[in-house]
Design an enzyme around this catalytic site. Structure first.
Site, PDB file in Angstrom:
ATOM      1  N   ASP A 102      40.418  54.777  29.031  1.00  0.00           N
ATOM      2  CA  ASP A 102      41.247  53.783  28.348  1.00  0.00           C
ATOM      3  C   ASP A 102      40.820  53.758  26.884  1.00  0.00           C
ATOM      4  OD1 ASP A 102      42.686  51.493  27.620  1.00  0.00           O
ATOM      5  OD2 ASP A 102      42.305  50.519  29.552  1.00  0.00           O
ATOM      6  N   ASP A 203      45.700  51.946  24.745  1.00  0.00           N
ATOM      7  CA  ASP A 203      45.890  50.505  24.603  1.00  0.00           C
ATOM      8  C   ASP A 203      46.850  50.203  23.442  1.00  0.00           C
ATOM      9  OD1 ASP A 203      44.848  47.886  25.548  1.00  0.00           O
ATOM     10  OD2 ASP A 203      44.164  47.672  23.478  1.00  0.00           O
ATOM     11  N   GLU A 245      50.428  51.990  26.369  1.00  0.00           N
ATOM     12  CA  GLU A 245      50.852  50.610  26.622  1.00  0.00           C
ATOM     13  C   GLU A 245      51.769  50.195  25.483  1.00  0.00           C
ATOM     14  OE1 GLU A 245      48.890  46.191  27.374  1.00  0.00           O
ATOM     15  OE2 GLU A 245      48.104  47.503  25.816  1.00  0.00           O
ATOM     16  N   HIS A 319      45.235  44.620  34.760  1.00  0.00           N
ATOM     17  CA  HIS A 319      44.137  43.683  34.523  1.00  0.00           C
ATOM     18  C   HIS A 319      44.553  42.505  33.645  1.00  0.00           C
ATOM     19  CE1 HIS A 319      44.403  46.254  31.085  1.00  0.00           C
ATOM     20  NE2 HIS A 319      43.648  45.418  30.388  1.00  0.00           N
ATOM     21  N   ASP A 320      45.761  42.544  33.097  1.00  0.00           N
ATOM     22  CA  ASP A 320      46.258  41.433  32.265  1.00  0.00           C
ATOM     23  C   ASP A 320      47.264  40.561  33.012  1.00  0.00           C
ATOM     24  OD1 ASP A 320      44.856  42.377  29.991  1.00  0.00           O
ATOM     25  OD2 ASP A 320      46.546  43.606  29.347  1.00  0.00           O
TER      26      ASP A 320
HETATM   27  O1  TEU Z   1      46.789  44.179  26.009  1.00  0.00           O
HETATM   28  C1  TEU Z   1      47.835  44.086  25.066  1.00  0.00           C
HETATM   29  C2  TEU Z   1      48.436  42.797  24.857  1.00  0.00           C
HETATM   30  O2  TEU Z   1      49.392  42.707  24.113  1.00  0.00           O
HETATM   31  C3  TEU Z   1      47.827  41.604  25.503  1.00  0.00           C
HETATM   32  O3  TEU Z   1      47.577  40.665  24.522  1.00  0.00           O
HETATM   33  C4  TEU Z   1      48.755  41.054  26.463  1.00  0.00           C
HETATM   34  O4  TEU Z   1      49.867  40.565  25.785  1.00  0.00           O
HETATM   35  C5  TEU Z   1      48.097  39.954  27.170  1.00  0.00           C
HETATM   36  O5  TEU Z   1      46.949  40.428  27.776  1.00  0.00           O
HETATM   37  C6  TEU Z   1      48.999  39.391  28.210  1.00  0.00           C
HETATM   38  O6  TEU Z   1      48.343  38.330  28.780  1.00  0.00           O
HETATM   39  C7  TEU Z   1      45.824  45.158  25.796  1.00  0.00           C
HETATM   40  C8  TEU Z   1      44.831  45.157  26.942  1.00  0.00           C
HETATM   41  O7  TEU Z   1      45.484  45.517  28.120  1.00  0.00           O
HETATM   42  C9  TEU Z   1      44.177  43.815  27.000  1.00  0.00           C
HETATM   43  O8  TEU Z   1      43.313  43.695  28.092  1.00  0.00           O
HETATM   44  C10 TEU Z   1      43.438  43.618  25.706  1.00  0.00           C
HETATM   45  O9  TEU Z   1      42.914  42.325  25.669  1.00  0.00           O
HETATM   46  C11 TEU Z   1      44.354  43.814  24.490  1.00  0.00           C
HETATM   47  O10 TEU Z   1      45.134  44.997  24.586  1.00  0.00           O
HETATM   48  C12 TEU Z   1      43.526  43.969  23.241  1.00  0.00           C
HETATM   49  O11 TEU Z   1      42.852  45.187  23.265  1.00  0.00           O
END
Ligand code: TEU
Length: 555
Positions: A102, A203, A245, A319-320
């Site tokens: 990642d 990311d 992403e 994971h989000d």
């Molecule tokens: O997430 C991208 C992102 O836009 C996040 O803010 C997302 O909108 C949010 O998690 C939704 O709840 C990526 C990664 O997947 C995330 O884990 C990281 O925190 C973020 O980038 C910053 O690197």
């Protein structure tokens, strides 16, 4: 095992996402680690996956659980050593499982050597690796907000400037306009390719081409130019799989990202379906019921839109995101059935499926007292909304439904202390339902959600229609049935799911009466009805081609 030297091999692959902090601890520290993952490779092989997308394990102050990287070439001691990573890569390969790292290329940690140098003076060569604007301490360059709350600008008195950060202040944005920075990133990627990794997840890749003066946070004008250079300098030198992403991707843009000539990436994560159950124009915390018909039409638009012109990623979790069985399924009375239905719906489509750790067990959301949450986004949101006058109850309702920690509770391995995740104190509370929902029990039980996913993975390898077939949405306006057809040569696949707690009348078209049932989440007892959350995949071989085959054989 897949032949990963064939171009496009990843179209046949299933990916499993590991959030390393919560997967398996081997030391008793309370956080997962690389040796823990190695010890679970046999489990993943049994599930039938081809790749692990490993959320970041690089050196990091862990402000955002590793999405704030301070050294892209080092493993964080919390997770182990480079030797452990090399062993993971080697042990994975033996089992046909590749590693996708990642990469966070949009920003680094504020503890990265580059940033520590950059903030010392405007003349420092690393200064321009980041995005700066002049100003005065009391006047932000503009009103842009960071994704985790607060302004997108932080003042550095040493240089008398603000730096730009789309996420936390500890995650300064990298300046992709600087060619020396880009070269450093490419060299780092090439170095990881030499270590034997088979792919990368990128990311927030749609945010690398920044235009902060225009207030733009994604899809900047130079985005695809940067991506083509990145790809040519790195990924195209190997037969890799890449997924970006891209919250801001629409269909037209996805065709560029995933163009069949491989000039950019293999595919992107786009979030149109994920954004449907929130109030339009508001935040993810502003909940709304899932508009079912729009949801299936959204999937259909992406399925037909990218067919032959790009490639889809298929996912409902990461994971989000909250656990899908709690979000779109029923995590109480119909937990297993709805988990299997959601899997059926998704894995019948065209694209590369992603399974997020624990999804294959039907793991569910969690409810914790606010002081037990660990995610900075959740904690910031709580502060912000309470300060803005929302009631405690309203805020907690949003958090229970949408906190990222729903996905991050430790993996539920067995009905043993700490679910077999750690011998120490877990960094985040376990979901107490691990006594009932755990891997050990499901591996033993042929009817479990785990075995259902295992069979889906095997089916995708067995019938080319899954990878190659086109897509037709049937019953487009039906309020609970999600039914579609996939066709390739003489193979026809029908997927039918009843989305909800109510039974509904439904009859299989007569021409399908003799079709083979590939998989179903309950025995087909009533041929005129679908029970709550009932799901099934059917296969038939088209008659015309069958006849011509027989004619050929008779010659
Ligand atoms: O997430 C991208 C992102 O836009 C996040 O803010 C997302 O909108 C949010 O998690 C939704 O709840 C990526 C990664 O997947 C995330 O884990 C990281 O925190 C973020 O980038 C910053 O690197």
């Amino acid at each position: 095992m897949l032949d990963k030297t064939r171009p496009g091999w990843w179209k046949h692959a299933t990916v499993y996402q590991i959030y390393p902090k919560s997967f398996q601890d081997s030391t008793g520290s309370g956080t997962g680690d690389l040796r823990g993952i190695i010890s679970r490779l046999d489990y993943l092989q049994q599930l039938g996956i081809d790749l692990i997308w490993l959320s970041p394990v690089f050196a990091s102050p862990q402000v955002d659980n590793g999405y704030d990287i301070s050294d892209y070439r080092a493993i964080d001691p919390m997770y182990g050593t480079l030797a452990d990573m090399q062993e993971l890569i080697a042990e994975g390969k033996k089992r046909g499982i590749g590693i996708m790292l990642d990469l966070v290329l949009n920003h680094s940690s504020d503890q990265h050597r580059w940033f520590l140098e950059a903030k010392t003076s405007r003349e420092n060569p690393y200064h321009d690796y980041y995005v700066w604007r002049d100003g005065t301490p009391d006047q932000y360059p503009n009103e842009m907000k960071a994704a985790f709350g607060g302004p997108a600008w932080t003042w550095v008195p040493e240089v008398g400037q603000y730096y730009f950060h789309q996420f936390a202040p500890q995650q300064p944005d990298l300046n992709w306009e600087n060619p020396a920075l880009r070269r450093e990133l490419y060299d780092m990627i090439l170095w990881w390719m030499e270590q034997g990794v088979e792919g990368f997840r990128l990311d927030v890749i749609d945010q690398i081409a920044k235009e902060p003066d225009l207030g733009i946070t994604g899809n900047g004008p130079k985005l695809h130019e940067f991506l083509r250079e990145l790809s040519a300098e790195t990924f195209q030198k190997g037969c890799l799989v890449t997924v970006g992403e891209a919250w801001g991707a629409n269909l037209e843009r996805a065709k560029l990202y995933s163009a069949p000539d491989g000039s950019e990436l293999s595919m992107v994560f786009q979030f149109e379906h994920i954004l449907l159950d929130q109030q339009p124009g508001k935040e993810k915390w502003d909940l709304a019921p899932l508009p079912f018909v729009s949801m299936k039409q959204c999937f259909a638009r992406w399925q037909t839109g990218l067919h032959g012109q790009g490639w889809n990623s298929l996912f409902l979790n990461n994971h989000d995101l909250p656990r899908i069985v709690s979000r779109w399924g029923n995590d109480q009375e119909y937990r297993e059935k709805s988990a299997k239905m959601l899997a059926t719906m998704l894995h019948g489509m065209q694209g590369t499926p992603y399974i997020y750790q624990g999804e294959e067990l039907g793991m569910t959301n969690i409810r914790l007292p606010i002081d037990q949450y660990r995610d900075l986004e959740t904690l910031n949101l709580y502060e912000e909304r309470i300060a803005a006058g929302y009631s405690q109850e309203e805020v907690m309702t949003s958090i229970y439904a949408r906190s990222r920690d729903n996905a991050r509770t430790p993996m539920q391995w067995e009905d043993a202390p700490s679910a077999g995740f750690t011998s120490g104190t877990p960094w985040l509370s376990l979901n107490p339902n691990y006594h009932q929902i755990n891997a050990a029990a499901q591996v033993e039980d042929e009817t479990s959600v785990f075995h259902y996913y295992r069979r889906l993975n095997a089916l995708r390898k067995q019938y080319p229609v899954f990878v190659e077939g086109d897509f037709t949405l049937l019953e487009p306006d039906h309020p609970s049935i999600f039914c579609y057809l996939r066709r390739w040569q003489d193979q026809e696949l029908m997927v039918v799911c009843n989305f909800g707690d109510q039974a509904t009348d439904w009859e299989l078209p007569a021409s399908w009466k003799n079709a083979e049932i590939l998989i179903e989440n309950e025995p087909w007892s009533d041929r005129c009805q679908l029970h709550p959350w009932e799901a099934r995949m059917l296969l038939r071989i088209r008659q015309e081609s069958k006849q011509s085959e027989t004619a050929d054989e008779n010659k």
